[in-house]
Design an enzyme around this catalytic site. Structure first.
Site, PDB file in Angstrom:
ATOM      1  N   LYS A  21      -3.574 -10.595  10.337  1.00  0.00           N
ATOM      2  CA  LYS A  21      -2.867  -9.302  10.413  1.00  0.00           C
ATOM      3  C   LYS A  21      -3.108  -8.495   9.144  1.00  0.00           C
ATOM      4  O   LYS A  21      -3.481  -7.327   9.195  1.00  0.00           O
ATOM      5  CB  LYS A  21      -1.357  -9.554  10.575  1.00  0.00           C
ATOM      6  CG  LYS A  21      -0.488  -8.340  10.270  1.00  0.00           C
ATOM      7  CD  LYS A  21       0.980  -8.582  10.533  1.00  0.00           C
ATOM      8  CE  LYS A  21       1.767  -9.161   9.388  1.00  0.00           C
ATOM      9  NZ  LYS A  21       2.126  -8.207   8.329  1.00  0.00           N
ATOM     10  N   ASN A  22      -2.905  -9.145   8.002  1.00  0.00           N
ATOM     11  CA  ASN A  22      -2.917  -8.385   6.751  1.00  0.00           C
ATOM     12  C   ASN A  22      -4.318  -8.020   6.268  1.00  0.00           C
ATOM     13  O   ASN A  22      -4.459  -7.255   5.311  1.00  0.00           O
ATOM     14  CB  ASN A  22      -2.130  -9.147   5.666  1.00  0.00           C
ATOM     15  CG  ASN A  22      -0.636  -9.130   5.973  1.00  0.00           C
ATOM     16  OD1 ASN A  22      -0.176  -8.321   6.787  1.00  0.00           O
ATOM     17  ND2 ASN A  22       0.121 -10.013   5.330  1.00  0.00           N
ATOM     18  N   CYS A 114       9.111  -4.628   7.130  1.00  0.00           N
ATOM     19  CA  CYS A 114      10.218  -5.571   6.998  1.00  0.00           C
ATOM     20  C   CYS A 114      11.043  -5.269   5.753  1.00  0.00           C
ATOM     21  O   CYS A 114      10.505  -4.892   4.710  1.00  0.00           O
ATOM     22  CB  CYS A 114       9.687  -7.002   6.890  1.00  0.00           C
ATOM     23  SG  CYS A 114       8.974  -7.603   8.416  1.00  0.00           S
ATOM     24  N   ARG A 119      11.051  -2.539  -1.932  1.00  0.00           N
ATOM     25  CA  ARG A 119       9.592  -2.491  -1.692  1.00  0.00           C
ATOM     26  C   ARG A 119       9.051  -1.101  -2.014  1.00  0.00           C
ATOM     27  O   ARG A 119       8.670  -0.332  -1.122  1.00  0.00           O
ATOM     28  CB  ARG A 119       9.262  -2.860  -0.237  1.00  0.00           C
ATOM     29  CG  ARG A 119       9.481  -4.304   0.073  1.00  0.00           C
ATOM     30  CD  ARG A 119       8.998  -4.644   1.476  1.00  0.00           C
ATOM     31  NE  ARG A 119       7.582  -4.937   1.524  1.00  0.00           N
ATOM     32  CZ  ARG A 119       6.936  -5.255   2.651  1.00  0.00           C
ATOM     33  NH1 ARG A 119       7.580  -5.284   3.794  1.00  0.00           N
ATOM     34  NH2 ARG A 119       5.656  -5.534   2.626  1.00  0.00           N
ATOM     35  N   PRO A 120       9.010  -0.766  -3.292  1.00  0.00           N
ATOM     36  CA  PRO A 120       8.523   0.571  -3.652  1.00  0.00           C
ATOM     37  C   PRO A 120       7.006   0.673  -3.494  1.00  0.00           C
ATOM     38  O   PRO A 120       6.329  -0.331  -3.290  1.00  0.00           O
ATOM     39  CB  PRO A 120       8.904   0.684  -5.139  1.00  0.00           C
ATOM     40  CG  PRO A 120       8.964  -0.721  -5.634  1.00  0.00           C
ATOM     41  CD  PRO A 120       9.329  -1.593  -4.459  1.00  0.00           C
ATOM     42  N   ILE A 121       6.466   1.910  -3.598  1.00  0.00           N
ATOM     43  CA  ILE A 121       5.004   2.067  -3.588  1.00  0.00           C
ATOM     44  C   ILE A 121       4.540   2.732  -4.893  1.00  0.00           C
ATOM     45  O   ILE A 121       3.513   3.390  -4.937  1.00  0.00           O
ATOM     46  CB  ILE A 121       4.499   2.848  -2.348  1.00  0.00           C
ATOM     47  CG1 ILE A 121       5.170   4.230  -2.242  1.00  0.00           C
ATOM     48  CG2 ILE A 121       4.668   2.067  -1.072  1.00  0.00           C
ATOM     49  CD1 ILE A 121       4.410   5.176  -1.302  1.00  0.00           C
ATOM     50  N   ASP A 122       5.358   2.520  -5.945  1.00  0.00           N
ATOM     51  CA  ASP A 122       5.026   3.170  -7.218  1.00  0.00           C
ATOM     52  C   ASP A 122       3.677   2.726  -7.782  1.00  0.00           C
ATOM     53  O   ASP A 122       2.965   3.511  -8.401  1.00  0.00           O
ATOM     54  CB  ASP A 122       6.141   2.940  -8.249  1.00  0.00           C
ATOM     55  CG  ASP A 122       6.522   1.475  -8.398  1.00  0.00           C
ATOM     56  OD1 ASP A 122       6.379   0.714  -7.423  1.00  0.00           O
ATOM     57  OD2 ASP A 122       6.950   1.070  -9.490  1.00  0.00           O
ATOM     58  N   ASP A 303       5.009 -15.178   2.319  1.00  0.00           N
ATOM     59  CA  ASP A 303       5.149 -14.993   3.769  1.00  0.00           C
ATOM     60  C   ASP A 303       5.564 -16.281   4.484  1.00  0.00           C
ATOM     61  O   ASP A 303       5.971 -16.234   5.650  1.00  0.00           O
ATOM     62  CB  ASP A 303       3.856 -14.453   4.381  1.00  0.00           C
ATOM     63  CG  ASP A 303       3.577 -13.024   3.943  1.00  0.00           C
ATOM     64  OD1 ASP A 303       4.493 -12.397   3.380  1.00  0.00           O
ATOM     65  OD2 ASP A 303       2.451 -12.545   4.147  1.00  0.00           O
TER      66      ASP A 303
HETATM   67  N1  EPU Z   1       5.400  -3.855  -5.781  1.00  0.00           N
HETATM   68  C1  EPU Z   1       5.997  -2.853  -6.492  1.00  0.00           C
HETATM   69  N2  EPU Z   1       5.496  -1.588  -6.352  1.00  0.00           N
HETATM   70  C2  EPU Z   1       4.454  -1.306  -5.537  1.00  0.00           C
HETATM   71  C3  EPU Z   1       3.850  -2.362  -4.800  1.00  0.00           C
HETATM   72  C4  EPU Z   1       4.352  -3.625  -4.945  1.00  0.00           C
HETATM   73  O1  EPU Z   1       6.944  -3.058  -7.239  1.00  0.00           O
HETATM   74  O2  EPU Z   1       4.043  -0.152  -5.470  1.00  0.00           O
HETATM   75  C5  EPU Z   1       5.881  -5.239  -5.943  1.00  0.00           C
HETATM   76  C6  EPU Z   1       6.511  -5.787  -4.677  1.00  0.00           C
HETATM   77  O3  EPU Z   1       7.855  -5.418  -4.585  1.00  0.00           O
HETATM   78  C7  EPU Z   1       6.281  -7.266  -4.841  1.00  0.00           C
HETATM   79  C8  EPU Z   1       4.916  -7.329  -5.540  1.00  0.00           C
HETATM   80  O4  EPU Z   1       4.754  -6.063  -6.171  1.00  0.00           O
HETATM   81  O5  EPU Z   1       7.236  -7.802  -5.718  1.00  0.00           O
HETATM   82  C9  EPU Z   1       3.739  -7.638  -4.664  1.00  0.00           C
HETATM   83  O6  EPU Z   1       3.771  -6.816  -3.504  1.00  0.00           O
HETATM   84  P1  EPU Z   1       2.433  -6.410  -2.742  1.00  0.00           P
HETATM   85  O7  EPU Z   1       2.114  -5.000  -3.085  1.00  0.00           O
HETATM   86  O8  EPU Z   1       1.375  -7.428  -3.012  1.00  0.00           O
HETATM   87  O9  EPU Z   1       2.884  -6.503  -1.240  1.00  0.00           O
HETATM   88  P2  EPU Z   1       2.436  -5.578  -0.044  1.00  0.00           P
HETATM   89  O10 EPU Z   1       1.034  -5.121  -0.244  1.00  0.00           O
HETATM   90  O11 EPU Z   1       3.455  -4.540   0.235  1.00  0.00           O
HETATM   91  C10 EPU Z   1       1.388  -7.438   1.441  1.00  0.00           C
HETATM   92  C11 EPU Z   1       1.627  -7.957   2.824  1.00  0.00           C
HETATM   93  C12 EPU Z   1       2.936  -8.733   2.862  1.00  0.00           C
HETATM   94  C13 EPU Z   1       2.875  -9.866   1.848  1.00  0.00           C
HETATM   95  C14 EPU Z   1       2.542  -9.313   0.456  1.00  0.00           C
HETATM   96  C15 EPU Z   1       2.355 -10.404  -0.582  1.00  0.00           C
HETATM   97  C16 EPU Z   1       0.587  -6.328   4.242  1.00  0.00           C
HETATM   98  C17 EPU Z   1       0.738  -5.221   5.200  1.00  0.00           C
HETATM   99  N3  EPU Z   1       1.707  -6.842   3.748  1.00  0.00           N
HETATM  100  O12 EPU Z   1       2.482  -6.582   1.163  1.00  0.00           O
HETATM  101  O13 EPU Z   1       3.026  -9.279   4.175  1.00  0.00           O
HETATM  102  O14 EPU Z   1       4.123 -10.510   1.788  1.00  0.00           O
HETATM  103  O15 EPU Z   1       1.330  -8.526   0.517  1.00  0.00           O
HETATM  104  O16 EPU Z   1       1.351 -11.269  -0.208  1.00  0.00           O
HETATM  105  O17 EPU Z   1      -0.516  -6.765   3.948  1.00  0.00           O
HETATM  106  C18 EPU Z   1       4.150 -10.212   6.026  1.00  0.00           C
HETATM  107  O18 EPU Z   1       3.038 -10.355   6.566  1.00  0.00           O
HETATM  108  O19 EPU Z   1       5.208 -10.747   6.473  1.00  0.00           O
HETATM  109  C19 EPU Z   1       4.246  -9.415   4.809  1.00  0.00           C
HETATM  110  C20 EPU Z   1       5.389  -8.928   4.351  1.00  0.00           C
END
Ligand code: EPU
Length: 415
Positions: A21-22, A114, A119-122, A303
Site C-alpha cells: 500500500k505505502n 488514520c 500528524r503534521p505535514i510541517d 504499523d
Molecule cells: N512528522 C512530523 N511532521 C511531518 C511529517 C512527519 O512531525 O511533516 C513525524 C510524524 O508525526 C512521525 C514521524 O515524523 O512521528 C514519521 O512520520 P512519517 O512522515 O514517516 O509518516 P507518514 O509518511 O505520514 C507513512 C505511512 C504510515 C507509516 C509511517 C511510518 C503512508 C501513506 N503512510 O506515514 O503508514 O506508519 O510512514 O512508517 O505511507 C499505515 O500504513 O497504517 C500507516 C499509518
C-alpha cells in the site's frame, strides 16, 4: 462493516501477500511526473488505492485497472486538487510534490488518514520551502508555487517517509543537484527511488541516509512492479504467532526486509523458518513476553505495533512496547481492555505495558486501520465471540482480508 470473530486455535496453510500500500500510493502519484503511460504491477486493490485513483481522475488522469496492474497517464493534470477525497487519506500529500514537479504549482487541502495522534505535514512544507517553493494558505487550501530560489541541501529533523518522497518528487525535475540529509530509507522509499530512476530521474542514496538528486528536464513512462506489503506480511505473521496451534506460510516475500519482525517473533519462542521467497510460522503454546522499541526501518515498524500489542496479551509475563514514531497510536488500548486485556499506557514513560490476560469476547470498536487488524487478532484469541464495529477500516490497507483470513482457517464473518 461489522465482523464477528470466534475463538480460533490456529491458522494453517499458505497465504499470498499483496503489493505494498505505502509504495503503491506514491507510485500512482509518480505518474504525474510524465505525460507518458506508467504501468504499475502488483498494486493492491484496497480502499486507499481506489481513493487515490479517484483523486487522480478528478485532476484529469486516465487509467485502467486489470487484475493488479494499473496503467495510468496524466496528459495535462489540473494543479487545483479540489475534491474532498483529499481529506480522506493521508497519502494525498503526495499530490503536492508530484504536481509541483509537473506544474510548478499546486492548490490542495490538508491530507486526512488514520488518527495516530499528532500528524503534521510541517516537514513536507519545510522541504518545499527549501526547494524554492512559496507556500500560502487560503481558506484551508495550501497554495504552493515555485519561486526559483532553491537551496542545494535540505535536512529533515526526523526521518519521514512521506516528506522524503515528496522532496524527491519536488526536486527531481529542478535544475542542479539537491542533497537530502536524514532522509527516510524505508523499503517503500527505495522502491519509489527505483521507479523514478526507471522514469529517467537521477537519484542516488547512501547508507548514511543522504540522497543526492541531480535534476533532469523530463521523465518518461515505464513499467514497475511494486514491492510486497511488509505490513500485510507482518500482520499475518503476528496473527499466526498469536494463536497457539498455527502453521502458516506466507509468500512471496523478501525476508531480509522483515528481519526485525522475524527476530522479534523468534524471541517469543515462535518458530520462524525462512525459505526462498516465503516464511513459515509455527506458533508456540508458551509465548514469551518482550520489550520492543519501535522506530524507523530497520527497527520494528510502528504499523505493526497495535497487532503486536494484541499478540502479547497471550505471552507468559509482562511486555513493554515503546513506539517512538507514533506514540499517540493507542486507540487499541481501551478496546483490548473491553476484552479483558491487562494493557495500559504508562504515560510518564510513554510506553505500552501488556500483561498476560485471559480474553473474553465482547463488542469493540475499531478506530483505525491497524487497530482493526489488532482487534481481529485479539478476537481470535478470546473465548466466545467478539464483535468488531467499524471494521471497514481494515479495508483501507488489507486486500480481501475476510477472504484471506477464512482461507487459512480463521473464524471470521461479516454480519
Ligand atoms: N512528522 C512530523 N511532521 C511531518 C511529517 C512527519 O512531525 O511533516 C513525524 C510524524 O508525526 C512521525 C514521524 O515524523 O512521528 C514519521 O512520520 P512519517 O512522515 O514517516 O509518516 P507518514 O509518511 O505520514 C507513512 C505511512 C504510515 C507509516 C509511517 C511510518 C503512508 C501513506 N503512510 O506515514 O503508514 O506508519 O510512514 O512508517 O505511507 C499505515 O500504513 O497504517 C500507516 C499509518
Amino acid at each position: 462493516m461489522i465482523v464477528k470473530v470466534s475463538k480460533t486455535t490456529g491458522v494453517h496453510g499458505e497465504l499470498a501477500i499483496s503489493g505494498s500500500k505505502n509504495a503503491s500510493l506514491p507510485a500512482l502519484c509518480a505518474s504525474l511526473l510524465t505525460k507518458e503511460w506508467l504501468t504499475l504491477e502488483n498494486v493492491p486493490l484496497i480502499d486507499d488505492i481506489y481513493k487515490m485513483l479517484a483523486i487522480l481522475k478528478s485532476i484529469g488522469c486516465e487509467y485502467t485497472v486489470e487484475n493488479h496492474t494499473v496503467q495510468i497517464r496524466s496528459p495535462n493534470p489540473n494543479h487545483k486538487v479540489l475534491t474532498e477525497v483529499v481529506g480522506d487519506i493521508r497519502a494525498s500529500y503526495y499530490l503536492m510534490g508530484a504536481l509541483l514537479s509537473r506544474k510548478k504549482k499546486v492548490l490542495i487541502g490538508y491530507p486526512g488518514g488514520c488518527n495516530l495522534g499528532k500528524r503534521p505535514i510541517d516537514f513536507h512544507l519545510k522541504a518545499f520551502h527549501d526547494l524554492g517553493y512559496r507556500i500560502t494558505e487560503e481558506e484551508k487550501f495550501l497554495h504552493i508555487v515555485y519561486n526559483g530560489t532553491k537551496k542545494h541541501r535540505l535536512r529533515f529533523v526526523k526521518e519521514t517517509v512521506g516528506g522524503t518522497i515528496n522532496a524527491l518528487f519536488a526536486s527531481c525535475r529542478l535544475e542542479g543537484v539537491t542533497v537530502i540529509e536524514n532522509a527516510s530509507l524505508e523499503p517503500e522509499v527505495i522502491d519509489i527511488i527505483e521507479l523514478l530512476n526507471k522514469m529517467g530521474a537521477k537519484i542516488e542514496k547512501n547508507d548514511n541516509h543522504v540522497i543526492t538528486v541531480t535534476g533532469v528536464k523530463k521523465l518518461k513512462g515505464t513499467m514497475h512492479k511494486v514491492i510486497f506489503d511488509r505490513m500485510e506480511a507482518g500482520s499475518y505473521m503476528l496473527l499466526a504467532s498469536s494463536l497457539p496451534n498455527s502453521n502458516l506460510t506466507i509468500y512471496p516475500v523478501d525476508a531480509s526486509l522483515l528481519r526485525t519482525v522475524i527476530s522479534v517473533i523468534r524471541s517469543t519462542k515462535t518458530k520462524v523458518k525462512i525459505m526462498n521467497d516465503s516464511i513459515n510460522i509455527v506458533s508456540t503454546e508458551n509465548l514469551q513476553p518482550l520489550n520492543v522499541l519501535i522506530g524507523p526501518y530497520p527497527f520494528f515498524p510502528t504499523d505493526l505495533q497495535q497487532i503486536l500489542s494484541a499478540m502479547l496479551l497471550r505471552a507468559q509475563g509482562k511486555s513493554v512496547i515503546e513506539d517512538t514514531v507514533f506514540p499517540g497510536r493507542i486507540s487499541h488500548i481501551n478496546e483490548l481492555k473491553k476484552l479483558g486485556g491487562n494493557i495500559y499506557l504508562d504515560e510518564p514513560q510513554n510506553k505500552i505495558v501488556i500483561n498476560k490476560s485471559d480474553l473474553i469476547g465482547a463488542r469493540v470498536k475499531a478506530h483505525d486501520l491497524r487497530c482493526t487488524f489488532g482487534l481481529i487478532v485479539a478476537g481470535g484469541m478470546a473465548n466466545n465471540s467478539t464483535i468488531v464495529e467499524n471494521a471497514e477500516n481494515v479495508l483501507r490497507g488489507y486486500e480481501n482480508p475476510i477472504l484471506k483470513l477464512k482461507s487459512i482457517g480463521f473464524l471470521i464473518d461479516e454480519i
